[in-house]
Design a protein around this motif. Structure first.
Motif, PDB file in Angstrom:
ATOM      1  N   SER A 245       0.130  -0.811  -0.434  1.00 23.52           N
ATOM      2  CA  SER A 245      -0.489   0.019  -0.477  1.00 23.52           C
ATOM      3  C   SER A 245       0.826   1.141   0.076  1.00 23.52           C
ATOM      4  O   SER A 245       2.430   1.287  -0.560  1.00 23.52           O
ATOM      5  CB  SER A 245      -0.771   0.122   1.157  1.00 23.52           C
ATOM      6  N   GLN A 306      -6.612   6.092   2.520  1.00 21.81           N
ATOM      7  CA  GLN A 306      -5.991   4.669   2.217  1.00 21.81           C
ATOM      8  C   GLN A 306      -6.704   4.165   0.968  1.00 21.81           C
ATOM      9  O   GLN A 306      -8.133   2.861   2.119  1.00 21.81           O
ATOM     10  CB  GLN A 306      -5.452   4.117   2.939  1.00 21.81           C
ATOM     11  N   VAL A 308      -7.643   0.926   0.747  1.00 21.33           N
ATOM     12  CA  VAL A 308      -7.407  -0.773   0.291  1.00 21.33           C
ATOM     13  C   VAL A 308      -9.000  -1.026   0.722  1.00 21.33           C
ATOM     14  O   VAL A 308      -9.639  -0.993   0.802  1.00 21.33           O
ATOM     15  CB  VAL A 308      -6.592  -0.911   2.191  1.00 21.33           C
ATOM     16  N   GLU A 312      -7.454  -6.198   2.820  1.00 19.97           N
ATOM     17  CA  GLU A 312      -5.582  -5.456   2.851  1.00 19.97           C
ATOM     18  C   GLU A 312      -5.617  -4.868   4.601  1.00 19.97           C
ATOM     19  O   GLU A 312      -4.989  -4.587   5.130  1.00 19.97           O
ATOM     20  CB  GLU A 312      -5.385  -4.982   1.470  1.00 19.97           C
TER      21      GLU A 312
END
Length: 324
Positions: A245, A306, A308, A312
């Motif tokens: 990431s 983020q 994700v 994840e």
């Protein structure tokens, strides 16, 4: 009746002062280190002198009201002596005593800096605290671990605007000024966790720029330092998700390919008590929410949302919570 009300007011004021000395509202009047103890003693001296002065003024006022008016032109040398003594001599003595006490405390602070057995660098950022040991070989954030009973030299600086480092129960407040390193001697007499704050308005999230000083027995402190050198397994799926990431571009984890410097070092993240420099408690639920959108928890923080996936996110949260 008036005297009874005055005593009641004094009792209420003292009770309010004592109630302020709590974990949620740390106070210098609840000292746990020599620095705060000196400040507390000086404060009580000044408080006692203030009460004495107020009592004297009230007494003289009452005496003047009840006293008969002297005939015009009569000589009253006692009045002159009272003005000279009460208006000049006594204040000069009081101020001299307080000045000598403060100079003595400054000298003690200087000697404590020279005798420090450990040096810690603290760098303030908007809005978190970077902490470095052993000339930067060990890095953490928002929690400062120190050994009980030992003087620690704090090198205080800032990466952006003016901040102010303050742990009320341990030491005085010291400003952190761009381009300058200020020094402070810090010692905790008792093991415990002491809350520190930024004492200078520094922007939008000034109120959520807190840190903790964790005072541990010397053996526990040495063990904590040793744990900071532990390297997570390279095949950890959570580490792979973390590196895959954008997290590793801003944060660092010792012993891994994550070497970012824009955000706090996460090497011992799992052992920290809070997320976002005191914004929320450190647990898996809050951490997941922070990763997805830190702005919902701490608006204005430098961490963007983020993107994700759910799998994840679970892997990254498990990895970070396991960093002890």
């Amino acid at each position: 009746m008036v005297g009874r009300r005055r005593r009641l007011g004094l009792i209420v004021a003292l009770a309010a002062l004592l109630s302020a000395c709590s974990e949620s509202s740390p106070s210098t009047l609840d000292p746990h280190g020599p620095g705060a103890a000196r400040i507390s003693f000086l404060w009580w001296v000044m408080f006692g002198l203030s009460i004495l002065v107020i009592g004297t003024v009230v007494g003289l006022t009452a005496f003047g009201i009840r006293r008969k008016v002297r005939p015009e032109g009569s000589d009253d040398a006692s009045g002159i002596r009272l003005i000279v003594g009460g208006g000049f001599v006594v204040p000069a003595i009081v101020l001299t005593v307080l000045f000598v006490m403060m100079v003595r405390d400054l000298g003690t602070e200087a000697s404590e800096l020279k005798s420090a057995q450990l040096t810690v660098d603290v760098i303030a950022h908007q809005w978190w605290w970077e902490v470095r040991y052993d000339d930067g070989d060990i890095v953490t954030a928002n929690e400062i671990h120190i050994p009980v009973g030992r003087q620690v030299k704090m090198n205080l600086s800032t990466d952006d605007v003016i901040h102010s480092y303050w742990v009320p129960q341990l030491q005085a407040k010291v400003d952190m000024i761009p381009g300058r390193v200020n020094e402070l001697a810090l010692q905790a007499d008792d093991a415990g966790v002491y809350r520190g704050i930024c004492g200078e308005f520094c922007g939008l999230q000034h109120a959520k720029m807190q840190f903790l000083v964790v005072a541990e027995e010397p053996a526990d402190f040495d063990a904590w330092l040793q744990r900071q050198t532990t390297i997570p397994p390279a095949d950890d799926p959570g580490l792979k998700a973390f590196l895959g990431s954008t997290c590793g571009g801003c944060h660092a984890v010792a012993g891994t390919e994550a070497t970012g410097t824009l955000g706090p070092d996460l090497t011992d993240f799992g052992s920290r008590r809070s997320i976002g420099a005191g914004a929320v408690e450190n647990n898996a639920t809050n951490l997941a929410a922070w990763i997805l959108d830190a702005q919902e928890i701490k608006p204005g923080s430098k961490m963007p949302p983020q993107p994700v996936s759910a799998s994840e996110l679970r892997a990254i949260v498990g990895f970070l919570e396991g960093l002890k």
